[in-house]
Design a protein around this motif. Structure first.
Motif, PDB file in Angstrom:
ATOM      1  N   TYR A 222      -1.164  18.780   5.220  1.00 21.35           N
ATOM      2  CA  TYR A 222      -0.642  17.912   6.273  1.00 21.35           C
ATOM      3  C   TYR A 222      -0.420  18.641   7.606  1.00 21.35           C
ATOM      4  O   TYR A 222      -0.202  18.003   8.631  1.00 21.35           O
ATOM      5  CB  TYR A 222       0.676  17.289   5.831  1.00 21.35           C
ATOM      6  CG  TYR A 222       0.533  15.947   5.164  1.00 21.35           C
ATOM      7  CD1 TYR A 222      -0.011  14.859   5.835  1.00 21.35           C
ATOM      8  CD2 TYR A 222       0.965  15.774   3.851  1.00 21.35           C
ATOM      9  CE1 TYR A 222      -0.140  13.629   5.222  1.00 21.35           C
ATOM     10  CE2 TYR A 222       0.838  14.525   3.228  1.00 21.35           C
ATOM     11  CZ  TYR A 222       0.295  13.468   3.920  1.00 21.35           C
ATOM     12  OH  TYR A 222       0.161  12.258   3.308  1.00 21.35           O
TER      13      TYR A 222
ATOM     14  N   THR B  83      -3.667   6.938   3.266  1.00 15.59           N
ATOM     15  CA  THR B  83      -2.600   7.782   2.722  1.00 15.59           C
ATOM     16  C   THR B  83      -2.870   8.237   1.293  1.00 15.59           C
ATOM     17  O   THR B  83      -1.995   8.820   0.661  1.00 15.59           O
ATOM     18  CB  THR B  83      -1.255   7.032   2.769  1.00 15.59           C
ATOM     19  OG1 THR B  83      -1.403   5.768   2.111  1.00 15.59           O
ATOM     20  CG2 THR B  83      -0.800   6.814   4.196  1.00 15.59           C
TER      21      THR B  83
ATOM     22  N   THR C 271       1.668  10.601  -0.720  1.00 15.16           N
ATOM     23  CA  THR C 271       2.687   9.691  -0.200  1.00 15.16           C
ATOM     24  C   THR C 271       4.054  10.351  -0.262  1.00 15.16           C
ATOM     25  O   THR C 271       4.855  10.251   0.671  1.00 15.16           O
ATOM     26  CB  THR C 271       2.688   8.374  -0.999  1.00 15.16           C
ATOM     27  OG1 THR C 271       1.357   7.859  -1.034  1.00 15.16           O
ATOM     28  CG2 THR C 271       3.600   7.345  -0.360  1.00 15.16           C
TER      29      THR C 271
ATOM     30  N   ASP D 280       0.842  -1.189   0.000  1.00 14.22           N
ATOM     31  CA  ASP D 280       0.000   0.000   0.000  1.00 14.22           C
ATOM     32  C   ASP D 280       0.879   1.241   0.000  1.00 14.22           C
ATOM     33  O   ASP D 280       2.099   1.159  -0.064  1.00 14.22           O
ATOM     34  CB  ASP D 280      -0.963   0.009   1.193  1.00 14.22           C
ATOM     35  CG  ASP D 280      -0.259  -0.095   2.531  1.00 14.22           C
ATOM     36  OD1 ASP D 280       0.892   0.371   2.656  1.00 14.22           O
ATOM     37  OD2 ASP D 280      -0.858  -0.654   3.473  1.00 14.22           O
ATOM     38  N   TYR D 281       0.227   2.412   0.074  1.00 10.94           N
ATOM     39  CA  TYR D 281       0.941   3.683   0.004  1.00 10.94           C
ATOM     40  C   TYR D 281       1.994   3.818   1.098  1.00 10.94           C
ATOM     41  O   TYR D 281       3.099   4.310   0.855  1.00 10.94           O
ATOM     42  CB  TYR D 281      -0.051   4.848   0.119  1.00 10.94           C
ATOM     43  CG  TYR D 281      -0.977   5.032  -1.053  1.00 10.94           C
ATOM     44  CD1 TYR D 281      -0.550   5.647  -2.212  1.00 10.94           C
ATOM     45  CD2 TYR D 281      -2.303   4.604  -0.986  1.00 10.94           C
ATOM     46  CE1 TYR D 281      -1.407   5.839  -3.286  1.00 10.94           C
ATOM     47  CE2 TYR D 281      -3.177   4.794  -2.053  1.00 10.94           C
ATOM     48  CZ  TYR D 281      -2.715   5.409  -3.198  1.00 10.94           C
ATOM     49  OH  TYR D 281      -3.578   5.596  -4.258  1.00 10.94           O
ATOM     50  N   SER D 282       1.657   3.401   2.319  1.00 12.15           N
ATOM     51  CA  SER D 282       2.592   3.570   3.431  1.00 12.15           C
ATOM     52  C   SER D 282       3.847   2.738   3.231  1.00 12.15           C
ATOM     53  O   SER D 282       4.942   3.143   3.630  1.00 12.15           O
ATOM     54  CB  SER D 282       1.916   3.203   4.755  1.00 12.15           C
ATOM     55  OG  SER D 282       1.554   1.836   4.780  1.00 12.15           O
TER      56      SER D 282
ATOM     57  N   ALA E 224       4.189  12.985   2.563  1.00 16.21           N
ATOM     58  CA  ALA E 224       4.396  12.373   3.873  1.00 16.21           C
ATOM     59  C   ALA E 224       5.847  11.934   4.046  1.00 16.21           C
ATOM     60  O   ALA E 224       6.450  12.116   5.113  1.00 16.21           O
ATOM     61  CB  ALA E 224       3.463  11.174   4.040  1.00 16.21           C
TER      62      ALA E 224
ATOM     63  N   SER F 167       6.158   4.570   0.860  1.00 15.68           N
ATOM     64  CA  SER F 167       6.864   5.619   1.594  1.00 15.68           C
ATOM     65  C   SER F 167       8.005   5.043   2.429  1.00 15.68           C
ATOM     66  O   SER F 167       9.135   5.546   2.397  1.00 15.68           O
ATOM     67  CB  SER F 167       5.875   6.369   2.498  1.00 15.68           C
ATOM     68  OG  SER F 167       6.524   7.359   3.254  1.00 15.68           O
ATOM     69  N   GLU F 168       7.736   3.968   3.155  1.00 17.23           N
ATOM     70  CA  GLU F 168       8.749   3.372   4.020  1.00 17.23           C
ATOM     71  C   GLU F 168       9.890   2.771   3.211  1.00 17.23           C
ATOM     72  O   GLU F 168      11.055   2.802   3.631  1.00 17.23           O
ATOM     73  CB  GLU F 168       8.091   2.332   4.926  1.00 17.23           C
ATOM     74  CG  GLU F 168       7.188   2.970   5.981  1.00 17.23           C
ATOM     75  CD  GLU F 168       6.310   1.963   6.708  1.00 17.23           C
ATOM     76  OE1 GLU F 168       6.333   0.777   6.340  1.00 17.23           O
ATOM     77  OE2 GLU F 168       5.609   2.368   7.640  1.00 17.23           O
TER      78      GLU F 168
END
Length: 330
Positions: free
Chosen positions: A326, A169, A98, A76-78, A101, A81-82
């Protein structure tokens, strides 16, 4: 430089790459031997979509034979990002929110370019057209609840009803509608809520706006929740509601900046950034990989005329719209 102190990297659905950071990827000004591009799953399979394969091929063309470019598919989006924050992947395309963030977590994460329609006919993309539409809609049977009302009055009609977002996200499927609602119902508006989390994380019984909050998982999923009467209203973007125009009543429409190609500059050095920008801003139907500008299967297939689209070097302030959104989210 802002850094995350602890990051738990979720599992990725991998094509040929592993989830651990490649030690050959390098950092700082070192040129990596392998570069990984992070994508979201496509609707047809767990592997890379054809359009994502095209993007990987163009990145390979931009950077040359001294580096190997491959793609991974993240849950997924998170996770996208990670992956960028940890160096598991070094380039991403998915979602302006994304990117925003990830940049807030580490300012080494930067945008390189986006795309826009060549409205001026000068062979260049146009940032005035580098946007897409985000919608809040309800089933057409609820049309009478909204006709003749102002935007704020239409939003008030949503109070106490059920609502669908895309994912936590998603830019157009959560961040944008949450901000629009917050501006009406937050401290500077009707004072129904004091924080954005009350809109997408809490029900009315918990101090939120809606009787129930659901997540569609993707934009088609959110549309389905609306037209199948699983929720009273919901958010989605782009063309995903087009085939259901007779079943949807649009409550609100917002222009959202197109997502960038973004990189972790700790891993993609300045020369590589320049090579990527120079390659993509000069991309045309004549010099791109086969079918890149194809109207049905190409990278820009969601637009009315794919051949008019061009990549545009990213000005630093283009995503202020998202950074501003944000601010109230911690």
């Amino acid at each position: 430089m802002k850094k995350l102190t602890t990051i738990l990297l979720a599992a990725c659905l991998l094509g040929t790459a592993g989830c651990s950071a490649d030690p050959s990827a390098g950092s700082g000004n070192a040129a990596p031997k392998k570069i990984t591009v992070a994508f979201l799953p496509n609707e047809q399979s767990t592997g890379l979509s054809k359009t994502n394969e095209m993007l990987v091929a163009e990145i390979q063309n931009a950077l040359g034979e001294n580096v190997k470019v491959e793609g991974i598919v993240c849950d997924d989006y998170s996770v996208v990002s990670e992956a960028i924050l940890t160096g598991t992947a070094q380039i991403a395309w998915e979602s302006g929110a994304t990117f925003a963030a990830a940049h807030r977590a580490d300012d080494a994460v930067i945008p390189l370019f986006t795309y826009g329609e060549d409205a001026d006919g000068d062979g260049k993309g146009d940032l005035d057209h580098a946007v897409y539409k985000a919608y809040i809609a309800t089933d057409i049977k609820n049309k009478a609840d909204f006709e003749g009302k102002s935007r704020d009055e239409m939003f008030e009609q949503l109070l106490g009803k059920s609502f669908a977002f895309v994912s936590a996200t998603s830019t157009s499927g959560r961040l944008v509608p949450t901000t629009s609602l917050y501006r009406v119902f937050g401290p500077d508006g009707l004072k129904k809520v004091t924080e954005k989390a009350q809109i997408f994380e809490k029900t009315a019984r918990e101090g939120g706006l809606f009787s129930e909050v659901q997540f569609g998982g993707n934009h088609p999923g959110s549309v389905q929740l609306i037209i199948s009467d699983k929720v009273y209203a919901g958010a989605f973007c782009c063309q995903y509601g087009d085939e259901y125009q007779d079943q949807l009543y649009i409550i609100d429409t917002i222009d959202v900046p197109n997502g960038p190609l973004w990189v972790n500059s700790d891993y993609i050095n300045a020369d590589q950034q320049k090579a990527l920008i120079n390659h993509f801003v000069n991309l045309t139907p004549e010099n791109a990989v086969e079918n890149f500008f194809d109207a049905e299967n190409g990278f820009f297939y969601e637009t009315d005329n794919p051949a008019l689209n061009r990549f545009v070097q990213q000005p630093a302030d283009f995503y202020d719209f998202l950074f501003e959104m944000y601010k109230d989210e911690g």
